[in-house]
Design a protein around this motif. Structure first.
Motif, PDB file in Angstrom:
ATOM      1  N   SER A 151       0.825  -1.205   0.000  1.00  0.00           N
ATOM      2  CA  SER A 151       0.000   0.000   0.000  1.00  0.00           C
ATOM      3  C   SER A 151       0.862   1.259   0.000  1.00  0.00           C
ATOM      4  O   SER A 151       0.569   2.235  -0.699  1.00  0.00           O
ATOM      5  N   PRO A 156      -2.847   2.050  -2.357  1.00  0.00           N
ATOM      6  CA  PRO A 156      -3.811   1.129  -1.757  1.00  0.00           C
ATOM      7  C   PRO A 156      -4.594   0.293  -2.750  1.00  0.00           C
ATOM      8  O   PRO A 156      -4.999  -0.817  -2.428  1.00  0.00           O
ATOM      9  N   LEU A 160      -5.178  -3.552  -2.124  1.00  0.00           N
ATOM     10  CA  LEU A 160      -6.537  -4.054  -1.921  1.00  0.00           C
ATOM     11  C   LEU A 160      -6.961  -5.038  -3.005  1.00  0.00           C
ATOM     12  O   LEU A 160      -7.715  -5.976  -2.736  1.00  0.00           O
ATOM     13  N   ALA A 181      -6.325  -5.339   6.812  1.00  0.00           N
ATOM     14  CA  ALA A 181      -6.940  -4.167   6.194  1.00  0.00           C
ATOM     15  C   ALA A 181      -6.565  -2.894   6.953  1.00  0.00           C
ATOM     16  O   ALA A 181      -6.343  -1.835   6.349  1.00  0.00           O
ATOM     17  N   ILE A 184      -3.180  -1.981   5.713  1.00  0.00           N
ATOM     18  CA  ILE A 184      -3.226  -1.399   4.361  1.00  0.00           C
ATOM     19  C   ILE A 184      -3.618   0.074   4.453  1.00  0.00           C
ATOM     20  O   ILE A 184      -3.065   0.929   3.756  1.00  0.00           O
ATOM     21  N   GLY A 185      -4.577   0.384   5.330  1.00  0.00           N
ATOM     22  CA  GLY A 185      -4.963   1.788   5.532  1.00  0.00           C
ATOM     23  C   GLY A 185      -3.821   2.625   6.053  1.00  0.00           C
ATOM     24  O   GLY A 185      -3.607   3.768   5.615  1.00  0.00           O
ATOM     25  N   GLY A 203      -9.529   4.109  -1.146  1.00  0.00           N
ATOM     26  CA  GLY A 203      -9.746   2.775  -0.623  1.00  0.00           C
ATOM     27  C   GLY A 203     -11.159   2.270  -0.802  1.00  0.00           C
ATOM     28  O   GLY A 203     -11.960   2.848  -1.544  1.00  0.00           O
ATOM     29  N   TYR A 211      -9.785  -1.124   6.364  1.00  0.00           N
ATOM     30  CA  TYR A 211      -8.907  -0.150   5.707  1.00  0.00           C
ATOM     31  C   TYR A 211      -9.124   1.249   6.283  1.00  0.00           C
ATOM     32  O   TYR A 211      -8.166   1.955   6.621  1.00  0.00           O
TER      33      TYR A 211
END
Length: 467
Positions: A151, A156, A160, A181, A184-185, A203, A211
């Motif tokens: 990410s 992202p 994702l 998740a 990833i955020g 996202g 996320y």
């Protein structure tokens, strides 16, 4: 769409419990070995605090007293408690001088504010060379780090896309999908150089919106507690976030999750910070607070739960907070009754009378997640709700539409539900379709595309607030 207030117990009493065992934990200073450069680290070590308390920065793992990384007290509270004692703890004013008390208070406060509680890649994310193929099946932190790296480096969307494909197959990524998740955020926030708005619009709500929660979790890192309210107001105020009602909701809801993680699961403080947001955001923020209270992202057991009263704290909070507390309460009930849906329904009937329907809506949403959005299985579960089955089915339709970001599976549920529940079910689909875009005509077009049956289309219109 979804409400809470807790008893205003203040931090001093809680910190009395935190430091209760401190008087008996003094020693030779060998219990921990801090690597912190803060002078209070030496005071913490020499006083033997690590023999009783877990504190990541001090490399201590004491279990006699509560975990300081989880409680995260501010410096003023620590200083007052150490100096004055109380709630079973003696004063340390004759054992430590004023400088030492201030130093240890600052050390504990600063260390816990930046702590990841040993479990959060998202909060303390730093990019490295970890790749998915490097990870063993049991090393969840490795997968979190690997996806956060994607990410951060590639954006992202790339992370994702891979993530959404991987969670279709049972395995370590699917099992830990919410924390991944989150990570990833966090990686996305770093990718966009701290721009919350850019990270949010880039996202999607994969694995129950983890996320979005991860973005806010990382955003709170390092924020002084005295600035919680002002920071929270700024986080979701950008034009990118406010352009879509759906994204705005995700942001404000994520604030609630971030506040609970940041404050060490201090429910009253988190709720009172939600109160400082603009009026339209306060309610959604409390939803995130209660979700994190019931189901911690990092395995923390909140002290705002009771083993013998699975409705608590909903039956003890102020009226303005009750909606979201009840709307999420079966997330607390279900694990405690081994996912026995009849027992869950029985607990819902013990709710305060006004809030019984909302508890059954909570059950419907959890039925949707539990069955992985399977309409047939959801209907089987909702039957045990009896007269409240319509509330269960309605909420399941909302959750399905929200998860799919479309009525793909929700409309199957509504069209096969008992006839008397179908119109209400379609209203739920409409509510979610309307939230995806503020323009009424787009909401109308989404309803038109979802169903050609006039009665269901009109119910969808009502939900989407299309005149």
């Amino acid at each position: 769409m979804w409400r809470v207030r807790a008893s205003p117990i203040r931090s001093a009493a809680l910190l009395g419990l935190v430091f209760l065992a401190l008087a008996g934990c003094g020693g030779n200073g060998n219990e921990s070995s801090s690597t912190s450069s803060l002078p209070g680290a030496k005071v913490f070590d020499s006083a033997g605090c690590g023999g009783c308390h877990t504190l990541q920065a001090a490399k201590s793992k004491g279990t006699v007293g509560p975990d300081l990384d989880q409680l995260r007290p501010d410096a003023q509270t620590v200083e007052r408690q150490v100096r004055n004692g109380g709630v079973g703890m003696p004063s340390f004013s004759k054992k430590l001088n004023e400088v030492q008390i201030s130093q240890v208070a600052e050390f504990v406060s600063q260390s816990t504010r930046s702590s990841t509680m040993g479990g959060s890649v998202a909060a303390g994310f730093k990019p490295d060379d970890t790749k998915i193929e490097d990870c063993q099946a049991t090393d969840f932190h490795c997968f979190e780090q690997a996806f956060a790296n994607i990410s951060y480096k590639d954006g992202p969307k790339t992370a994702l896309d891979t993530f959404d494909q991987d969670i279709k197959t049972p395995g370590p990524i699917e099992r830990d999908c919410h924390r991944i998740a989150h990570a990833i955020g966090a990686g996305a926030l770093s990718h966009f150089h701290g721009s919350i708005g850019q990270a949010f619009v880039a996202g999607r709500p994969s694995c129950t919106s983890g996320y979005y929660h991860g973005i806010l979790e990382r955003a709170f890192l390092g924020v002084d507690q005295s600035k919680l309210g002002s920071s929270a107001r700024k986080f979701c105020a950008s034009p990118e976030v406010r352009k879509s009602e759906f994204i705005a909701y995700q942001c404000v809801h994520g604030l609630g999750h971030g506040l609970m993680i940041y404050t060490g699961y201090d429910l009253p403080l988190s709720l009172h910070t939600c109160d400082k947001l603009q009026q339209g955001d306060q309610l959604s923020c409390t939803g995130g607070v209660f979700m994190e209270n019931y189901q911690s992202s990092y395995g923390v057991t909140s002290r705002w739960l009771k083993a013998k009263d699975l409705i608590y704290p909903c039956n003890a909070v102020a009226e303005r907070y009750k909606y979201y507390c009840y709307d999420l309460v079966t997330a607390r009930i279900l694990p405690k009754v081994n996912y026995n849906w009849k027992k869950t329904a029985a607990w819902c009937r013990r709710s305060e009378p006004k809030w019984v329907p909302v508890c059954f809506q909570s059950m419907g949403r959890d039925a949707s997640g539990f069955t992985r959005l399977d309409p047939t299985k959801v209907l089987r579960i909702c039957r045990v709700a009896g007269a409240m089955a319509r509330e269960c089915i309605y909420a399941a339709a909302v959750d399905m539409t929200y998860t799919d970001v479309s009525p793909r599976r929700g409309k199957v549920l509504c069209n096969t539900a008992p006839t008397a529940t179908r119109s209400y079910c379609w209203t739920g689909i409409g509510e979610m379709l309307g939230s995806f875009n503020r323009e009424p005509q787009k909401g109308k077009a989404s309803c038109d595309e979802a169903t050609s049956t006039k009665a269901y289309r009109e119910a969808c219109y009502r939900g989407a607030a299309v005149s």
